[in-house]
Design an enzyme around this catalytic site. Structure first.
Site, PDB file in Angstrom:
ATOM      1  NE  ARG A 167     -14.789  -6.991 -47.179  1.00 21.00           N
ATOM      2  CZ  ARG A 167     -15.080  -7.989 -48.029  1.00 21.00           C
ATOM      3  NH1 ARG A 167     -16.062  -8.827 -47.784  1.00 21.00           N
ATOM      4  NH2 ARG A 167     -14.372  -8.154 -49.124  1.00 21.00           N
ATOM      5  CB  SER A 173      -0.878  -0.021   1.261  1.00 17.64           C
ATOM      6  OG  SER A 173      -1.282   1.286   1.597  1.00 17.64           O
TER       7      SER A 173
END
Lengths: 455, 455, 455, 455
Positions: free
Chosen positions: C316, C277
C-alpha cells in the site's frame, strides 16, 4: 561512449557546454580532492608532501573518461572509480601519499562540491550574458520609447502601446532575475564535507578545521551543517534558472508573434545559413525564438524533476540524488542557449516602425474604442456608452472606414463629443498614458543596478 | 456548483482553505476595487462620494457566487461579471457612482492585485507555522543531540549519527526556506495597475498618482512597470513554496522510514481516529508523512505548470494566464497542509531511544568498518586495509558475532591494533565526529534568526 | 468546507463536474459496498437480508459530507469514515447486518473500484463529445476541402494548403484518440478486491467466488490479480486523456492564431456575454481557445504527477496513492472542459474565405517560391535555382509587386520558363498537391470508424 | 563538441545508447533520403541512376558530425545541413543526381521518419529485455509462490503474503506494458512525407505513389495524412515508455525497501565493483534500484514535456517541435537503463526466506489481528471485537509475547474462540487466501502471451 551532442550547439551556449562537459565534471571533483588534501595538510591530518603529490595529479585530462564511465556504471557513482584512478596515479609516484587520497571524505562530498564549483563558473557566464542583454534591452527601450505599436491582448488588437514599453517589460523582468541570482549565490556557494554520514567522524577532532580550510581553499562558504540529503540549494538553483528560462520564453514568444508574416513588425537578425529552409527560398525562420521557446518548454519540467527529487532518504538518497546528476547541467545548458539567442536577437533586432504604424491603421482605429467609451461614459450611462461605441466599431469594420470618420458622422455621438475631441480621442499618440513614465522608472532601476557589483 | 473539497481537510490547512475559498478570491478583487475607487477619489479622478458608495458594496458575502461562476464561464474571466455585478449593486443606491466602478482598470488589474493580497495573507499563515516548526525542530534537536542512531545511506546501514544531527539537518533547511520567503516578499508584494495594455492611458495625466495612492491604500509597493504578462513574480512564488514542499517531503520521507515496523525508532503522535485501518486493529499509519509525501509528489508538477505558463502572449496571455488561476492556490493549499502535518508530527513525535540503540547493536558493529579501515590504513596499504576489514565484516555477519569480537580474535588485525584501540574504534559514541558542532552551528543560526522580525 | 469551484464552469464540462463531485465520489464507493454485499450474499458469505439492508443505505445523499471530510483528515483516507458512517446507518435498522458492512475488504478496494466506476461514466461523456467533435470536424473538412489558405511554418508564410486539409489533420488526431480510449477501457474497467494485502484472506475459500460475482454485479472485469500498488492502469488513464488534451490544445493554438486581428481568417462563435472585455467595446476574445490552451498547459503536469506516483511502496502506497486522489479527477475535468469548448468552437466556427485569399495575395505569391525553384532546378543546378528564386522573391517584396510579375519580367528566368508556366506555377490552386487525397483518406477512416461501436 | 555522456553507461542500456547516438540519428535521416530516392525512381520522378548515386552516399560514417552540429545551430534543424552535405557528396560523383537529393521533401519529413526508424529498433530492444524480464519474474514467482512474507501497507506491517504474490504483481504490470507497446506500434510505425506544408505539392501528381512506395521501402505504414504538427504519435510513445518506467520504479522501490539493512529479505546480485562504497568496506548498495528509481523520477517529467509540446503552430511548430528532439531519445535511454537493471537484478536476486520468516515472527503475530478480529466479529459486535483485538495486540507488544499466547491466556477471548481456533488464526500459512490463485492466473496470462508473436 556514444556521443549525443549533435544539437548542443543549437540549444546551448558553447562556453556553458564546456563548463558542463565530461572533462569539466571530473575536474570539479578533482579540484575538491586537491583542495581537500591541501586543507588536510594545513590541518596536520596528512603530510604536506602527500598533499602536493595528490594535488599534482588532479588534472582531468590525465584520466580515461571511457574507463571511468564503465566503472561508474557498476559502482553507482562517479566518485568511486575516480578516487580509485586518482589513487593509482598518485601511487605510481608516491605510494605513501596515495593512502591519503580522498581522506575522510565520502563520494558525495566530491560530487556536490564539484557541482558547486561548476555552478559558480556557470553563474559568471550567465552574468556576462545578462549584462549584455540588459544593455541591449535598455538601448532598444530608449530607441523605441515613442514608437507606436498596436497593443494585443488575448491575441486581439487592443489600444496602442509603444514598442519601448513592451521591451521595458522584458527588461524589468531581467532585472529581477539578476537580483534572484545574487540572492541564490549567497546560499549555494558552500562546500559539502561531511564524510560517510555527515559527522565527518573520519577526521576526528580535526574535522572542523579541515572543513573550514577547505572552504577557504575553494573560496566557498562553510555551511552550518553538511547537506547531503537536504537538496534545497540544488533545487533552488534549478528554480532560479527556470524563472530566467520563462522570461526568455516570453521574449521569444513576443518576437515570434511580431515576426509572423502577417504582422512583420520585427525580424530576427539575418545571417548566412541562419533560419533558411531546405525547400523554400523565401524563408527566414525565427531560429532564436524557437530556441528560446524550446527551452521554455523543457526547463519547467527539468526544474520540477529537481523539486521532486528533494525527499532523499536518510543520510544518502536512493534515486533522487542520482536523478539530479544530469538534470541540473541540462538546465544550465538549455537556459544558457536561450540566453545566448536572446542576446543575439535583441542586439540585432530589425524593427519596422512603418509596418507597426500600418498595422495600427489597419485596425481602423477601433482599438481606441476604450477612450471614446470612457469619454462618453462621463456624459451618459456607462453601459449605454459601451454599447454605443461597440456599434460604432462594428460600423467602421463593416464599412471599412476609420472609427474617427464613423464617429464624426454619427449624430448621436456628436451630441456628446466635438469633432476636435473625436480626433484627439482617435489619435494613438494621445493615448499612450504612462508609457514613457514606466520606461523611465525601469531605466532608472537598471542604472541603479548597473552600479552594483556582485561577482 | 458541484463541490469537490472532500479531501481538502486532509491535504490543506484549514485557515489556508479559507484564504483561498471562492469567497476570499472575490473579496481580494473587491478590496482592489474599493482601494482603486478611494485612490481615484484622492487623486480627483472620481468624486469622493462615488468612492464611498463603491467601497460600501465591496463585500464578497453580498455577491451570488453561483451566478458569477456561470457568467465567468462565458466571459473568460471572473473580473468581468464581478465588475458588472458590483456596478449593478452600486447603481441601486447611487447610479452616478456606478459609472465609476473599476474606472480605468482592466480585468487583470483586479485579478492580479487580488491574488497578491491573498498571497500576503498566506505568507503570514506560513510564517506562523514555520516559526512553530522551527521551535519544535530546535527542541527536538537539543533533546536528542547525543542520542545514537544508525546512519543509513542508500537505505543501507552506515556509521552512527545522532538523532539530533538528523533533525538539525531538517531545521537548517527550514531556516533557509524562511530566508527565501523573506526575499520573495520584497518582489511579490506589488500592485498591478496598468489598464487595458499597461499604459494606464484611461487615467490620462493622473495615472501615476492613482497607482501610487492605490499601492499606499493596499500597503503594497508600486512596481516599476505593470507586469501583466511578465509572470516571474507569480512563478517565483510557486518555486519558493515548491522548495518548502520538497523539504517537508524530506522530513516526511525520513519519518516514514524510521517508523517502519521493521525499524520502529520514531512514531507519529497517536490520537483518536488518527491513522487507523478499516480492517487491521493493530495499525498506526503515518498519516502525517503520507500528506507530506503526497504534497512533495504533487507540488513539483504544479510549480512546473507556472513556469511553463510564463511565456504569455504580448499584452495579455491566452492560455498561460488562465492556467495560473487555480494552480497557485493549489500550491498554497498543499504546502500548507504538509506544513501543518509537519508541525503536528514534529511537536508530538515519539522517539524510542532504546530501539535506536538496539537497531545499532543489531548491525553487529559492522557499520564501524570505516574507522577500523581508516585506522588500519594508517599502518598498511589502504586497499589492503579496506579488503581486510571487508573480510572481518563478512565473518561477523556469517557468525553473528560483533565486529569487535571478530577483530579482537584475528591475528592479522592484532598485529596492527591493540585491544583498547579496537574497543574504542567499535564504540559508536566515539565515532560521532562533529555531530554536536554542527548542531550548535545550526541552533546558533536559528537563535539569530529568531531575533529577526520580518512580517 | 470552503468551496473552491468558482472557475469550474469555465474550465470543466458541467456533466463531468457532476461525475467528479464530492457526492459522486462517495456514491462510487457506496456502489462498491452495495455490490460487495450482494456478491457476498450470493456466495453465502453473508446473509441475503444483510446484503439488502446494507445496499439500502448505500445512497450518498444520506451522508454528511462535512463530517466525512473531517474524519478523513484524521483517518488518512475517505473509506474509513465512510464505512463507519455506513455501518452506523445500517445498524440503526439492522444491527446484525451492520456487522457485515465492507466485510473482508480494505479501504483501497472501495476507493479504487469507486474510481473505476466514475471513470467508466466519464468515458461515456468523453465519447459523446468526441462523436460530436468528429462530426463537426468532418463537416468543416468537407466544406473547406478547396478553400485556399496560406500555409504557415515557423509562423512564417509558406506554400498554400486548404483549410480543409488543416481541419483534416485535427480530425485524424481525434480519430486516433478514440482508438486509444477504446484500448484503454479494456485494461482499466476492472474491479479492485484484495483485502488488506491483496490475498483476500479475509474471505477464505470464498474469495474468488465473491470477487467474480462482484465484477459481474458492477459489469467490470476481474483482473488477474489485485493491483493496489500496481498503478499503471490509473496512470495510463491520465496519459490517454493527456494526449487528448494535447490535441485539443493544438486545435486551440491554431484557431487562436488564425483569429488574431492581424490574420482574421476564422472566428470563434459569438454569443451574449462571451469573450467580451471589461473595458474594450470592440473585443471578441477567443475564450474557447484560451480554455483549450490552459488545459494543454496544465494537464501534462498532472499526467506527470500520476506517472511519478507509480512507484508505490510494497502492499500500500505512502504518499503516491494519496497524490492520485484529486489529480485524476482534475485531469478529467480539464480535458472535458477543453473538449466541450472544442465542440462549441468547431461547430460554430466562422470562416472568412475571402480574408484567407486576401492574406494569401498579400504575400505577393512569394510563398510559391518552392514550385518555381523546383521547376528551375530541373533546368539548372539546384542551388543556383534556389538563389535565383530567392533574389526574385526579394525583388517582389522590395517593389511590392507579385512574384509572377517579377518572374515574367526577368530575362534570366524567361530563358527557362514560359509565361504560361510561370502563371501556372504562381497559381495557388495549382499547387495544392495531395490536399484532397489526404482529406479523402481521413474521411474514409472516419466513416469506417463511425460504423464501429465500442461503448 | 564537448561530450556529456559520462553517466550514460550507468543510466542507459548500451545498445540503446548506440541506437540514439549522433551517428544513428544521422543514419535514420539518411535511410529516409535513400528510400525517398528509390521510391521516386520507382515512381519515375527521378532517374534510377540518380537514386543509386544518392543511396550510395547515405552512410552516416561519411559525414562530419562536428560540421553538421555547427551548421544546425544556424539553420535551426539538422536536416538542412545534412541535405546540403549529402548533396555535395553526391555532386562529387554525379552532379546531375545531386539535384534530386531530398527531392520534394521537407526537413521534418527526414527528421520524423528517421525518428520513427530509430524507435522501431528501440522497440525491438525493449522487447528483448521485456521477454527476459517476463521470464525471470515468472520463474521468481513460481519459486516463491509459498514463501511467507510480511505484508506491508503504509510501510507498517500487515497480514502475510507470499513473496511470489508480490512478484506476480510486478509481472502482471509488465504483461500489460507489453500489450501497450504492441498497440502503440500500430499507430507509430508510419512514414512522414508531406513536403513543405503537408500537401506534397512538390511531387505533383506522383505524390501518393511516391509516399506509398516510400512506406514500402521502409516497411512502415502510410498514414492517412501527414502529421507534421499532429504530435500525438510522438507523445504517445513517451507516455507508453513512461508507464514502463513507472512500473520499473515500483519494482525498484520494493526491492530497495526489502534490501534495507533493517529488513534484509532480498539482495541485489553482488559482483566485482558493483555497489561498493568509497569509504565503507561493509557496503553493498542497491545500484540497480537506484537506477530504476532515478528513471522513475526523471521520466515522468520528460513525458510531460512531450505532452506540453503538442500544441504546435499551424503547419510547423516553433519551439514545441524542437523541444522533442532530445527528449524522446532521453526517455528511451533512461527507460532502457532501468529495464536493463531490472533484468539484472531480478535474474540474480538473492532471496532470504529465513529472514522473511524471522521478520514475520518479530511482529509477534499482531499482523494477524485481522483474522482474529473477523472471527470474533462473527460472535460479537464488530467494533467491540476490533477494540478487543487492538487491546490484545497492545498487550503482546508491551509484554513481548506472541499474540497467540496472549489470546490463549485471555479469559474474554477464550469465551469465543477455542485454543485450536486461536492457533489456526495465528498461523500465517493459513491466512494466505488467494495468493496462489492470483499467481496461477497471472502465470496463465503470461503463458498465453508468450505464445503470441508481435515483432
Amino acid at each position: 561512449m556514444e556521443t549525443r551532442g549533435l544539437l548542443d550547439r543549437l540549444f546551448a551556449a558553447q562556453a556553458m557546454g564546456e563548463l558542463f562537459s565530461d572533462r569539466a565534471r571530473v575536474q570539479g571533483m578533482l579540484d575538491f580532492e586537491a583542495a581537500l588534501a591541501r586543507a588536510e595538510a594545513a590541518s596536520n591530518v596528512i603530510r604536506e608532501d602527500a598533499a602536493i603529490a595528490i594535488a599534482a595529479e588532479c588534472r582531468a585530462e590525465r584520466f580515461d573518461l571511457d574507463a571511468l564511465s564503465s566503472s561508474a556504471a557498476l559502482a553507482g557513482n562517479l566518485a568511486i572509480p575516480l578516487v580509485k584512478a586518482l589513487t593509482d596515479r598518485v601511487a605510481e609516484k608516491d605510494p605513501e601519499a596515495a593512502r591519503f587520497v580522498h581522506w575522510g571524505a565520502t563520494s558525495q562530498d566530491a560530487i556536490d562540491t564539484g557541482l558547486v564549483l561548476q555552478l559558480r563558473s556557470a553563474f559568471e557566464l550567465f552574468d556576462v550574458d545578462l549584462v549584455r542583454l540588459t544593455a541591449a534591452l535598455a538601448e532598444l527601450t530608449r530607441a523605441h520609447r515613442s514608437t507606436v505599436l498596436l497593443g494585443r491582448t488575448w491575441l486581439q488588437s487592443a489600444p496602442p502601446i509603444t514598442f519601448g514599453l513592451k521591451v521595458a517589460g522584458w527588461l524589468s523582468a531581467i532585472q529581477r532575475q539578476r537580483a534572484r541570482l545574487r540572492e541564490l549565490r549567497a546560499r549555494l556557494l558552500v562546500v559539502q564535507l561531511g564524510g560517510a554520514v555527515g559527522t565527518l567522524a573520519s577526521l576526528q577532532a580535526r574535522g572542523l578545521a579541515v572543513a573550514t580550510r577547505l572552504a577557504e581553499e575553494l573560496k566557498l562558504s562553510l555551511p552550518d551543517i553538511p547537506w547531503h540529503t537536504q537538496r534545497d540549494r540544488v533545487a533552488e538553483t534549478a528554480t532560479v534558472l527556470g524563472l530566467l528560462a520563462g522570461t526568455l520564453g516570453k521574449i521569444g514568444r513576443d518576437i515570434s508573434l511580431l515576426m509572423q508574416t502577417d504582422v512583420a513588425e520585427v525580424f530576427e537578425p539575418r545571417g548566412p545559413g541562419r533560419g533558411g529552409s531546405s525547400t523554400m527560398p523565401h524563408k527566414h525562420n525565427p531560429v532564436g525564438a524557437a530556441v528560446m521557446l524550446a527551452a521554455a518548454t523543457r526547463v519547467p519540467f527539468l526544474v520540477g524533476t529537481l523539486l521532486a527529487a528533494m525527499p532523499q532518504e536518510q543520510e544518502r538518497g536512493l534515486g533522487g540524488w542520482q536523478a539530479e546528476w544530469d538534470v541540473l547541467p541540462e538546465i544550465c545548458l538549455l537556459t544558457s542557449g536561450a540566453l545566448q539567442q536572446a542576446v543575439h536577437v535583441v542586439e540585432g533586432l530589425e524593427v519596422d516602425d512603418a509596418r507597426m504604424r500600418a498595422n495600427f491603421e489597419a485596425t481602423l482605429g477601433v482599438v481606441l474604442a476604450e477612450p471614446v467609451a470612457l469619454a462618453l461614459a462621463r456624459r451618459m450611462d456607462r453601459r449605454v456608452a459601451h454599447e454605443l461605441v461597440a456599434r460604432m466599431c462594428a460600423r467602421a469594420q463593416t464599412e471599412g472606414r476609420p472609427l474617427s470618420e464613423v464617429l464624426l458622422a454619427d449624430e448621436h455621438v456628436s451630441l456628446h463629443l466635438s469633432a476636435a475631441e473625436i480626433r484627439r480621442l482617435c489619435d494613438p499618440t494621445a493615448y499612450l498614458g504612462l508609457a514613457e513614465s514606466w520606461i523611465d522608472r525601469v531605466l532608472a532601476s537598471v542604472a541603479g543596478e548597473s552600479r552594483e557589483t556582485w561577482v
